[in-house]
Design an enzyme around this catalytic site. Structure first.
Site, short mmCIF file in Angstrom:
data_model
loop_
_atom_site.label_atom_id
_atom_site.label_comp_id
_atom_site.label_asym_id
_atom_site.label_seq_id
_atom_site.Cartn_x
_atom_site.Cartn_y
_atom_site.Cartn_z
N VAL A 181 -7.17 2.83 4.96
CA VAL A 181 -7.96 4.03 5.22
C VAL A 181 -9.10 4.08 4.22
O VAL A 181 -8.89 4.09 3.00
CB VAL A 181 -7.09 5.29 5.12
N GLU A 235 14.37 1.81 -17.26
CA GLU A 235 15.10 0.92 -16.35
C GLU A 235 14.54 -0.50 -16.40
O GLU A 235 15.30 -1.48 -16.38
CB GLU A 235 15.04 1.48 -14.93
N ASP A 265 3.33 11.77 -4.00
CA ASP A 265 2.64 11.56 -5.27
C ASP A 265 1.18 12.00 -5.23
O ASP A 265 0.53 12.04 -6.27
CB ASP A 265 2.72 10.09 -5.68
#
Length: 413
Positions: A79, A166, A296
């Site tokens: 886009v 992590e 987000d």
């Protein structure tokens, strides 16, 4: 104009995919546009980068997800621009589409906070491409160091949030278990993992007890912590911290935050913190009618006005809630403010160790029980039966035999 739909959804992440699926089930005509042909499970990207699971475990073709929903069309395209006032979307190929309602779930991009060299030299971890590129780089560094008597591999992870913790934990455990087995104990002794954050702790959203547990666990598996100091420069050969400390590294992982992409510039929507759109409680954009911003790309609050974190569970629930409101828009109903069901937070530290705060009351868990809970929750959230099976097999194989789950093909440079 090429086509008109009731709803156009831009972005096939948690929010966009969920919204399109719910609307398709209600018989609404939807065009889902994404630059990738697949939906990716972002919380496990670090495991792809560290060879704990393969790409096929976290990436599922969007057309497979929507194969039984004839009212949803999937278009793989970039886009270029969108016009919020007119509800149009234009792709990089020049095709323009219009809808009654526009849903923008375009995700975000890494926020380097103007850190010198970070955009050029750091490895972000926000997409499958990022994960495979980082995994390829780590394999390259290990292979090169294995051929040199004094070869070293130093990795710097910037960011002490869940992604940073992590990633650092997984890399440190690879150094502890995988490198001695598949390379040599001598090379493992020359490998180091550093975790840097300008905040003087890790997992800032968690309780103090869980933060302390996490720091002790990271230290135990060999992660060197540099907390309370930021990064002033990233170079091809390492990083310089704000206090002048230099850490040599050819692999700097950036887990330091996200911001909205450039696509919102000139869109007619007012940008807020992090370049995101401050949406109304019902998840619509404040500047125009008929435009929803999710995931987000949005600064969201719940029905009480509480700011919501940038989590997959928030995006997923927002997508489902937005679909209800959109269906109401199309059928003369009333929108309702987003009511988020708080499931809490989780972070994996390594084999047999994790931390979690469950539910609104933030019930704390740590150690093996939190580790099992983390596995079960993420297994349940994975999209698709095949993805669940692949992830489960990879975890069982990796945690029992300490064997990598995937082969990294290609080189990062």
């Amino acid at each position: 104009m090429d086509d008109t739909y009731q709803v156009i959804v831009v972005g096939g992440g948690f929010a966009g995919m969920t919204a399109a699926k719910e609307l398709g089930r209600k018989g609404v005509s939807v065009l889902l546009i994404d630059s990738n042909s697949y939906h990716q499970f972002q919380p496990l990207l670090y495991q792809v980068a560290t060879s704990q699971i393969g790409v096929s475990a976290i990436a599922r073709p969007l057309r497979s997800i929507f194969r039984r929903l004839s009212r949803v069309r999937v278009l793989t395209a970039d886009v270029a621009t969108f016009d919020a006032a007119n509800h149009t979307v234009t792709t990089a190929d020049g095709d323009t589409f219009r809808a009654e309602i526009l849903v923008l779930a375009v995700g975000a991009v890494p926020n380097f906070f103007n850190t010198a060299g970070a955009d050029e030299y750091a490895f972000p971890l926000y997409s499958v491409t990022d994960a495979t590129r980082l995994g390829s780089k780590l394999t390259q560094l290990l292979d090169e160091a294995d051929g040199e008597p004094a070869g070293t591999v130093d990795v710097v992870v910037v960011g002490g949030g869940p992604t940073g913790v992590e990633t650092a934990g997984a890399m440190a455990e690879n150094v502890k278990f995988v490198v001695p087995k598949f390379y040599s104990p001598e090379l493992a002794a020359r490998c180091h993992v550093h975790l840097v954050d300008m905040i003087p702790t890790v997992l800032n959203a968690f309780s103090t007890n869980l933060q302390e547990y996490t720091k002790k666990r990271l230290n135990k598996i060999g992660v060197q912590l540099h907390l309370g100091v930021g990064v002033s420069e990233v170079r091809a050969d390492g990083v310089t911290l704000a206090d002048g400390t230099v850490i040599p590294s050819r692999a700097v992982v950036w887990a330091g935050g996200l911001k909205a992409g450039e696509i919102f510039a000139g869109s007619g929507l007012t940008q807020g913190r992090g370049g995101r759109i401050d949406v109304r409680p019902d998840l619509t954009a404040p500047d125009v009618e008929g435009v929803y911003v999710l995931g987000d790309a949005a600064n969201m609050t719940d029905s009480t006005g509480t700011k919501l974190p940038q989590l997959g569970s928030v995006a997923q629930q927002a997508g489902k809630w937005a679909a209800r409101n959109i269906y109401a828009d199309l059928n003369g109903g009333e929108r309702r403010p987003f009511e988020y069901f708080d499931k809490g937070y989780m972070a994996m530290i390594g084999r047999g160790a994790a931390v979690a705060e469950i539910g609104r009351k933030r019930i704390p868990l740590q150690g093996p029980f939190a580790f099992v809970s983390w596995l079960l929750v993420h297994l349940a959230l994975l999209s698709g039966f095949q993805q669940k099976v692949r992830a489960l097999f990879s975890w069982l194989n990796g945690y029992v035999t300490h064997s990598p789950a995937q082969v990294v093909v290609g080189r990062p440079e």
